[in-house]
Design an enzyme around this catalytic site. Structure first.
Site, mmCIF file in Angstrom:
data_model
loop_
_atom_site.group_PDB
_atom_site.id
_atom_site.type_symbol
_atom_site.label_atom_id
_atom_site.label_comp_id
_atom_site.label_asym_id
_atom_site.label_seq_id
_atom_site.Cartn_x
_atom_site.Cartn_y
_atom_site.Cartn_z
ATOM 1 N N GLU A 1 12.926 51.180 44.704
ATOM 2 C CA GLU A 1 13.266 50.885 43.303
ATOM 3 C C GLU A 1 14.783 50.996 43.213
ATOM 4 O O GLU A 1 15.330 52.089 43.184
ATOM 5 C CB GLU A 1 12.591 51.899 42.365
ATOM 6 C CG GLU A 1 11.076 51.865 42.410
ATOM 7 C CD GLU A 1 10.496 50.580 41.850
ATOM 8 O OE1 GLU A 1 11.151 49.937 41.016
ATOM 9 O OE2 GLU A 1 9.397 50.202 42.274
ATOM 10 N N CYS B 1 18.632 52.094 35.060
ATOM 11 C CA CYS B 1 18.572 50.825 35.792
ATOM 12 C C CYS B 1 18.129 49.681 34.892
ATOM 13 O O CYS B 1 18.276 48.521 35.257
ATOM 14 C CB CYS B 1 17.618 50.961 36.972
ATOM 15 S SG CYS B 1 15.986 51.490 36.447
HETATM 16 P P1 NAP Z 1 21.896 56.983 45.021
HETATM 17 O O1 NAP Z 1 23.281 57.466 45.228
HETATM 18 O O2 NAP Z 1 21.421 55.846 45.851
HETATM 19 O O3 NAP Z 1 20.952 58.260 45.208
HETATM 20 C C1 NAP Z 1 19.546 58.216 45.046
HETATM 21 C C2 NAP Z 1 18.895 59.282 45.905
HETATM 22 O O4 NAP Z 1 19.216 59.019 47.267
HETATM 23 C C3 NAP Z 1 19.387 60.709 45.629
HETATM 24 O O5 NAP Z 1 18.344 61.626 45.883
HETATM 25 C C4 NAP Z 1 20.482 60.877 46.668
HETATM 26 O O6 NAP Z 1 20.692 62.230 46.971
HETATM 27 C C5 NAP Z 1 19.860 60.147 47.827
HETATM 28 N N1 NAP Z 1 20.849 59.690 48.806
HETATM 29 C C6 NAP Z 1 22.197 59.663 48.730
HETATM 30 N N2 NAP Z 1 22.737 59.234 49.877
HETATM 31 C C7 NAP Z 1 21.706 58.977 50.707
HETATM 32 C C8 NAP Z 1 21.609 58.518 52.037
HETATM 33 N N3 NAP Z 1 22.688 58.202 52.763
HETATM 34 N N4 NAP Z 1 20.369 58.359 52.555
HETATM 35 C C9 NAP Z 1 19.274 58.639 51.838
HETATM 36 N N5 NAP Z 1 19.289 59.105 50.578
HETATM 37 C C10 NAP Z 1 20.491 59.264 50.025
HETATM 38 O O7 NAP Z 1 21.644 56.544 43.524
HETATM 39 P P2 NAP Z 1 21.981 57.334 42.214
HETATM 40 O O8 NAP Z 1 23.433 57.194 41.935
HETATM 41 O O9 NAP Z 1 21.393 58.702 42.276
HETATM 42 O O10 NAP Z 1 21.113 56.512 41.135
HETATM 43 C C11 NAP Z 1 21.606 55.402 40.489
HETATM 44 C C12 NAP Z 1 21.059 54.116 41.064
HETATM 45 O O11 NAP Z 1 19.636 54.162 41.052
HETATM 46 C C13 NAP Z 1 21.427 52.912 40.234
HETATM 47 O O12 NAP Z 1 21.781 51.839 41.061
HETATM 48 C C14 NAP Z 1 20.146 52.601 39.472
HETATM 49 O O13 NAP Z 1 20.030 51.262 39.043
HETATM 50 C C15 NAP Z 1 19.113 52.972 40.466
HETATM 51 N N6 NAP Z 1 17.836 53.238 39.815
HETATM 52 C C16 NAP Z 1 16.832 52.334 39.964
HETATM 53 C C17 NAP Z 1 15.628 52.535 39.321
HETATM 54 C C18 NAP Z 1 14.497 51.557 39.466
HETATM 55 O O14 NAP Z 1 13.403 51.832 38.957
HETATM 56 N N7 NAP Z 1 14.695 50.431 40.123
HETATM 57 C C19 NAP Z 1 15.452 53.664 38.530
HETATM 58 C C20 NAP Z 1 16.504 54.569 38.408
HETATM 59 C C21 NAP Z 1 17.697 54.347 39.067
HETATM 60 P P3 NAP Z 1 21.941 63.052 46.385
HETATM 61 O O15 NAP Z 1 21.982 62.759 44.918
HETATM 62 O O16 NAP Z 1 21.585 64.445 46.701
HETATM 63 O O17 NAP Z 1 23.167 62.566 47.100
#
Ligand code: NAP
Length: 482
Positions: free
Chosen positions: A253, A287
């Site tokens: 997602e 998102c």
């Molecule tokens: P993110 O930086 O990609 O982080 C998401 C999760 O992945 C967190 O638990 C993060 O942990 C972890 N993560 C970070 N680096 C990683 C790596 N190298 N390998 C594996 N996991 C890793 O995203 P975010 O900033 O938290 O969330 C915002 C994004 O999520 C936006 O683009 C939004 O559109 C998207 N989103 C999509 C949906 C949907 O339903 N499609 C819903 C909500 C959000 P840490 O935080 O501990 O670093």
């Protein structure tokens, strides 16, 4: 420091017990509105993650009947609703969103457990009416195996509910990793699972800490059958690469770039109400937030005026303060991205209708960006091409239906979209031609537990919610009886 009956432990949860990090190390969780230190949570790594996978594997084949799983799911639903105010308070303190929104998120999360319980029949075995090849054919929906659930900070409890509810319904043991920006709401959920339910040991596990080493372990371990991830497209694409050796199933997602299309024949008040509610929820950090506001030329002035009237009523501040309707950005990176998008659009000819170009943020708290509306934005602007993830509403004008469709589809993302028109044939025609997994017609609503939600193109793979969400965690097994 935060104090709550839900936060007696600030550790991971492995094999039915709370556990500290092997190293004894912790990481800080701070309130993004005030900078206050809320908690210090166990900083785990690969060894603890492997032990969590071991525990989950040992909890497979636990024999839990469908009735038992329904009981668990309904108990979680009940306990979350009973604790929604306290969990909402914690969620506001770690995320920043207004308390009313945080409480609504806890109810939203509860809805996924209730819905999974109500939909569980869709993964019960069924026998074909016909007897091809002279056999009786039964299709079973077997648990996929141990699943890894990785969630972002923007819905600290909503996003895990979308994954854990179907995993429990399917009888898949799980290893969850919360965002290290917002691990406390997740600990609240696990304290409910530990104290109020009698789950098999190892059936649900939680590891906390730095994402890289934990997710490397989850990706590399062949015993993890499904990795369900919500977060940015950049990380999602890395996960595709890191899991390919084991053909691991991925549910992704990812990011969005939602168009919000307003036609000349729309009810402009309704469109303005819905845009104001949709755009600034979670400080614009969802998102499904409208990212590009596409307005037909003839009503651009009138619509902008109505929208700006509503935007000016938004009260920005600490989500726990009375009357606040929008909180801070999660950190300075989030804030500075909004600033950069405003600056870039201004450089390319846009003008500010309300809001402002803020100075760069230097601290990771108190990152309050005023809701900002721009006009004269072009498809070349960064805020048209990328997800801003903040309280910026860029208005782009279009001539006719064809141009609206072309502009809406001018992105590699395909998550949420919205169309406002009183001509329902037109709205449905547009919905059919735009490549987004969710298209609100005359509503700015996002997902609901009862219906499938997910993205097309670079917004991800698979669906959460509805009966489709349950199928992400099962493997059909076909048994012909001769
Ligand atoms: P993110 O930086 O990609 O982080 C998401 C999760 O992945 C967190 O638990 C993060 O942990 C972890 N993560 C970070 N680096 C990683 C790596 N190298 N390998 C594996 N996991 C890793 O995203 P975010 O900033 O938290 O969330 C915002 C994004 O999520 C936006 O683009 C939004 O559109 C998207 N989103 C999509 C949906 C949907 O339903 N499609 C819903 C909500 C959000 P840490 O935080 O501990 O670093």
């Amino acid at each position: 420091m935060i104090d709550s009956p839900y936060l007696k432990e600030l550790n991971g949860y492995i094999d039915g017990a709370w556990v500290a990090a092997d190293s004894g190390k912790t990481f800080d969780v701070k309130n993004p509105a005030t900078g206050e230190l809320l908690a210090q949570v166990a900083a785990m790594g690969p060894d603890e993650t492997t032990r969590a996978i071991d525990a989950a594997e040992a909890a497979r084949f636990n024999g839990a009947s469908f009735e038992q799983r329904v009981e668990w799911l309904l108990a979680i639903d009940r306990e979350l609703r009973a604790g929604k105010e306290e969990i909402g308070r914690i969620l506001t303190m770690e995320h920043g969103k207004p308390l009313a929104e945080a409480i609504a998120e806890v109810e939203y999360a509860a809805g996924f457990f209730k819905d999974a319980a109500e939909n569980i029949d869709c993964i019960k075995p069924h026998t074909l009416d016909t007897k091809p090849r002279g056999c009786t054919w039964t299709v079973h929906y077997r648990p996929a195996g141990t699943v890894a659930l990785v969630t972002p900070w923007n819905f600290p409890i909503g996003m895990i509910a979308k994954k854990l509810a179907p995993a429990i319904a399917a009888n898949c043991p799980s290893v969850t990793k919360a965002s290290s920006k917002t691990p406390l709401s997740m600990i609240c959920l696990f304290s409910i699972l530990h104290e109020k339910l009698d789950l098999p040991k190892g059936f649900v596990n939680l590891v906390s800490g730095s994402a890289g080493p934990i997710s490397d372990t989850l990706c590399a371990d062949h015993r993890v059958a499904v990795l369900s991830f919500t977060g940015s497209t950049g990380i999602g694409v890395q996960l595709i690469d890191r899991t390919k050796d084991h053909c691991k199933r991925l549910a992704l997602e990812l990011g969005g770039n939602a168009p919000f299309i307003v036609f000349e024949d729309a009810d402009l008040d309704k469109a303005a109400d819905n845009l104001a509610a949709n755009k600034f929820r979670g400080g614009g950090q969802t998102c499904v937030c409208a990212n590009r506001v596409l307005v037909q030329k003839g009503v651009a002035d009138a619509f902008t005026e109505k929208f700006v009237e509503r935007v000016k009523k938004i009260k920005v501040g600490n989500g726990l303060d009375e009357g606040v309707t929008m909180g801070p950005l999660i950190d300075k990176n989030g804030f500075n991205k909004v600033r950069e998008h405003v600056q870039d659009a201004l450089d390319k000819g846009a003008t500010i209708v309300t809001g402002q170009l803020m100075p760069l943020a230097t601290e990771n708290f108190g990152c309050f960006y005023p809701p900002t509306v721009l006009r004269g934005v072009t498809p070349q602007a960064a805020c048209f091409r990328e997800e801003t993830f903040g309280p910026l509403a860029p208005i782009i004008e279009f001539e006719d239906e064809e141009e609206a469709i072309r502009l809406a589809n001018d992105t590699e993302f395909g998550l949420a979209s919205y169309v406002f028109s009183q001509d329902i044939d037109r709205a449905e025609r547009v919905a059919e031609r735009i490549h987004f997994g969710h298209c609100g017609i005359n509503t700015g609503t996002g997902p609901t537990p009862e219906a499938p939600f997910g993205g097309m193109l670079e917004s991800g793979w698979g669906r959460e919610g509805g009966t489709e969400g349950l199928h992400e965690f099962v493997e059909p097994q076909t048994i012909p009886h001769g």
